[in-house]
Motif scaffolding. Structure first.
Motif, mmCIF file in Angstrom:
data_model
loop_
_atom_site.group_PDB
_atom_site.id
_atom_site.type_symbol
_atom_site.label_atom_id
_atom_site.label_comp_id
_atom_site.label_asym_id
_atom_site.label_seq_id
_atom_site.Cartn_x
_atom_site.Cartn_y
_atom_site.Cartn_z
ATOM 1 N N LEU A 265 3.734 -1.008 -17.309
ATOM 2 C CA LEU A 265 4.917 -2.217 -16.570
ATOM 3 C C LEU A 265 4.905 -3.593 -17.451
ATOM 4 O O LEU A 265 5.977 -4.099 -17.467
ATOM 5 C CB LEU A 265 5.519 -2.232 -15.624
ATOM 6 C CG LEU A 265 5.840 0.300 -15.111
ATOM 7 C CD1 LEU A 265 5.993 -0.420 -13.801
ATOM 8 C CD2 LEU A 265 6.633 0.485 -15.619
ATOM 9 N N ALA A 266 4.044 -3.594 -17.515
ATOM 10 C CA ALA A 266 3.791 -5.267 -18.192
ATOM 11 C C ALA A 266 4.880 -6.576 -17.018
ATOM 12 O O ALA A 266 5.674 -7.264 -17.715
ATOM 13 C CB ALA A 266 4.059 -6.110 -19.297
ATOM 14 N N TRP B 246 1.312 -0.956 -0.248
ATOM 15 C CA TRP B 246 0.685 -0.335 -0.162
ATOM 16 C C TRP B 246 1.010 0.955 0.123
ATOM 17 O O TRP B 246 1.869 1.613 0.620
ATOM 18 C CB TRP B 246 -0.891 -0.327 1.286
ATOM 19 C CG TRP B 246 -2.013 -0.897 1.197
ATOM 20 C CD1 TRP B 246 -2.131 -2.273 0.942
ATOM 21 C CD2 TRP B 246 -3.051 -0.810 0.903
ATOM 22 N NE1 TRP B 246 -2.690 -3.000 1.152
ATOM 23 C CE2 TRP B 246 -4.056 -1.936 0.915
ATOM 24 C CE3 TRP B 246 -4.171 0.138 1.192
ATOM 25 C CZ2 TRP B 246 -5.390 -2.291 0.956
ATOM 26 C CZ3 TRP B 246 -5.329 0.254 0.692
ATOM 27 C CH2 TRP B 246 -6.089 -1.254 0.447
ATOM 28 N N ILE B 247 0.703 2.180 -1.191
ATOM 29 C CA ILE B 247 1.148 3.533 -0.806
ATOM 30 C C ILE B 247 0.236 4.473 -1.239
ATOM 31 O O ILE B 247 -0.472 4.618 -1.288
ATOM 32 C CB ILE B 247 2.448 3.507 -2.202
ATOM 33 C CG1 ILE B 247 2.893 2.410 -2.822
ATOM 34 C CG2 ILE B 247 2.892 4.995 -2.350
ATOM 35 C CD1 ILE B 247 3.190 2.481 -4.199
ATOM 36 N N THR B 248 0.598 5.070 0.447
ATOM 37 C CA THR B 248 -0.895 6.640 0.597
ATOM 38 C C THR B 248 0.515 7.570 -0.067
ATOM 39 O O THR B 248 1.109 7.670 -0.489
ATOM 40 C CB THR B 248 -0.244 7.262 2.182
ATOM 41 O OG1 THR B 248 1.029 7.619 1.901
ATOM 42 C CG2 THR B 248 -0.656 6.161 2.872
ATOM 43 N N VAL C 298 -2.683 3.839 -11.744
ATOM 44 C CA VAL C 298 -2.849 2.466 -11.962
ATOM 45 C C VAL C 298 -2.083 2.230 -13.403
ATOM 46 O O VAL C 298 -2.341 0.844 -14.068
ATOM 47 C CB VAL C 298 -3.707 2.404 -11.716
ATOM 48 C CG1 VAL C 298 -4.680 0.689 -12.217
ATOM 49 C CG2 VAL C 298 -4.170 2.646 -10.113
ATOM 50 N N MET C 299 -3.139 3.193 -14.798
ATOM 51 C CA MET C 299 -3.158 2.667 -15.653
ATOM 52 C C MET C 299 -1.361 2.224 -16.491
ATOM 53 O O MET C 299 -0.862 1.522 -17.071
ATOM 54 C CB MET C 299 -4.024 3.081 -16.751
ATOM 55 C CG MET C 299 -4.812 3.725 -16.847
ATOM 56 S SD MET C 299 -6.032 4.641 -18.072
ATOM 57 C CE MET C 299 -5.168 3.914 -19.184
ATOM 58 N N VAL D 18 -3.115 -4.222 -8.936
ATOM 59 C CA VAL D 18 -3.416 -2.692 -8.565
ATOM 60 C C VAL D 18 -4.289 -2.161 -9.026
ATOM 61 O O VAL D 18 -5.106 -2.181 -9.723
ATOM 62 C CB VAL D 18 -1.930 -2.105 -9.434
ATOM 63 C CG1 VAL D 18 -1.956 -2.040 -10.876
ATOM 64 C CG2 VAL D 18 -2.049 -0.510 -8.984
ATOM 65 N N SER D 19 -4.492 -1.372 -7.652
ATOM 66 C CA SER D 19 -6.024 -0.705 -7.508
ATOM 67 C C SER D 19 -6.005 0.509 -6.647
ATOM 68 O O SER D 19 -5.051 0.491 -6.317
ATOM 69 C CB SER D 19 -7.108 -1.783 -6.610
ATOM 70 O OG SER D 19 -5.991 -2.724 -5.615
#
Length: 517
Positions: free
Chosen positions: A155-156, A135-137, A149-150, A163-164
């Protein structure tokens, strides 16, 4: 040694015939080796086109067979299909195949079944692998997070499962194995340093409670950012006491900047410089200690094997550069927060996390912000950057290092602000009083005693001077003897930086109001 690669459709009868012929050759010839690749029928053509495009080959059917020139270090040599491989075996090894068409079809179906079974086994094994929940704030709005996120998905990466975005506070840090805390922000105005310190408490209280409630029992929390990193770390420890031992502050950004500055001076790579120690407040009043710093693979008259190193201080003959430019450069970088921006921030966090799980390089000193237990004479109960090593999934303070004692004056200068930051933030102290040496106090008194006219002129410049006065003297008079001696006796390179009022001043609006960064 001859190594052949045989690749084909899993249900291809000619692949089956080539495979059995290759098995026979490998069994009977000591220097003949094969590697087999099968693909499902529906993906075969796409896979074949990719291989041919990469190697500039032309092959349309299954199988495709090539030789890898391991002994020559050259490119792979395309042999062709089944017919070319059969001719090669007859010409060089006087071996042929007498397999009937019916046998070829039976083995082809067996190959397809074996291929599907292997795929299912691989998928089952992946089910036993439990990916880390990281988790990253972030203070960015939801739309920006969607773009992030996209980009992450683009990066594949083979190690990225999913990732969400989470915008529901109650779900934050759910079963988190790793939590990365970056810069925080509020929408409220702050007019004083004391207000700025106290504004850190609500979010740290919220994060601490959520980590205690939702995170995995073995969660590891890494605190970074451009301001108040030590303070945020101690606040998180206060509000998440059950995981306090697994909350640390990243110091590798400052360490990397110091190594880069030294490398530019010595005309070498920063990666060749090791064991630079960062003491104190990571984004504030800290000191760069070069007493243990060493340089490897340095291009000079003295040369040795890869493990040979030399003390950095023995190779920098420009003592004025060390006293002034080196310290001033790092002061400017830390004061503006540039030591934790972009690529450097990501690399510092990733490297710290890698060391935490897999251990730091043997014998290498790593700087890390951890809770003081009185080591090196540091007051207990504050987060302080000090030398550590990572091993067995944890970190250990390097109290075994010799000749790294810190004078009382320097220690007081580093710890005074950290102690006051904590007390002011938690409401145990009303006003913050920046540390001032005897020399700084004398200068202040001298300025106050100036004639009225001159004082009025000085008064007009108070905002800037107040901002700088917290740590304005880069090197106090009583500490100059420590760092202005010749290089051989140089013990410590101090760096005094104010993160507080510089951060506040940078966000002043046109009316003079101060906004929190």
């Amino acid at each position: 040694m001859a190594k052949f690669v045989i690749a084909g459709r899993a249900n291809c009868p000619y692949y089956a015939k080539a495979e059995l012929l290759a098995d026979y050759l490998q069994k009977n010839l000591p220097d003949f080796r094969i590697h087999k690749i099968t693909q499902r029928p529906e993906v075969w053509e796409e896979w074949l086109n990719d291989v041919c495009e990469k190697n500039k080959w032309s092959q349309k059917n299954s199988p495709i067979i090539w030789r890898e020139l391991l002994d020559r270090g050259g490119k792979c040599l395309l042999l062709g299909g089944y017919n070319e491989f059969l001719e090669h075996a007859q010409l060089y090894y006087n071996v042929t195949s007498s397999m009937t068409t019916q046998q070829m079809m039976v083995i082809a179906q067996e190959n397809l079944g074996a291929h599907i079974e292997n795929e299912l086994q691989e998928e089952a094994l992946k089910g036993f692998i439990h990916p880390l929940q990281v988790w990253i704030t972030s203070k960015q709005v939801e739309e920006h997070l969607k773009n992030l996120v996209m980009e992450t998905q683009d990066l594949a990466s083979p190690v990225l499962r999913s990732v969400s975005i989470c915008t529901n506070v109650e779900e934050a840090f759910r079963q988190a194995h790793v939590v990365v805390i970056l810069d925080d922000t509020t929408e409220q105005e702050v007019h004083t340093l004391e207000d700025c310190l106290r504004r850190r408490v609500p979010l740290c209280r919220l994060y601490g409670g959520l980590i205690e409630k939702n995170a995995h029992a073995s969660v590891r929390v890494i605190v970074g950012g451009k301001t108040f990193v030590n303070l945020k770390t101690i606040l998180l420890m206060t509000y998440a006491p059950n995981v306090a031992h697994n909350i640390i502050a990243v110091a590798l950004g400052v360490e990397g900047e110091a190594k880069a500055a030294l490398a530019r001076k010595l005309k070498t790579s920063p990666s060749c410089i090791k064991d630079v120690i960062i003491w104190g407040n990571i984004t504030g009043n800290n000191y760069i200690d070069l007493r243990k710093a060493r340089i490897y693979r340095y291009d000079s008259a003295i040369w040795g094997p890869l493990h040979y190193s030399r003390p950095v201080l023995n190779l920098i003959f420009d003592s004025e550069w060390l006293k002034r430019e080196f310290v001033e450069t790092l002061k400017k970088l830390t004061g503006t927060g540039r030591q934790f921006g972009g690529i450097l921030a990501a690399h510092s966090i990733a490297t710290t996390l890698k060391y935490w799980y897999h251990g730091s390089p043997p014998g290498e000193i790593v700087s890390l912000g951890v809770l003081s237990e009185g080591q090196f004479g540091i007051p207990e109960g504050i987060v302080f950057s000090m030398p550590v090593k990572f091993e067995n999934g944890t970190w250990v303070v390097r109290t075994d290092l010799e000749d790294i004692e810190i004078s009382e004056k320097i220690m007081t200068r580093m710890t005074s602000d950290l102690i006051q930051e904590k007390l002011v933030a938690l409401g145990d102290m009303i006003n913050f009083h920046p540390y001032q040496s005897e020399t700084e106090v004398a200068k202040r008194d001298e300025r106050i005693s100036l004639p009225t006219a001159e004082y009025t002129q000085e008064e007009q410049r108070i905002p800037d001077e107040r901002k700088d006065s917290m740590y304005s003297d880069l090197i106090p008079e009583e500490e100059k003897d420590l760092i202005m001696s010749d290089v051989d006796s140089l013990d410590l390179i101090p760096q005094a930086v104010s993160e507080k009022l510089q951060s506040l001043d940078a966000t002043n609006d046109p009316e003079g109001k101060t906004m929190e960064p």
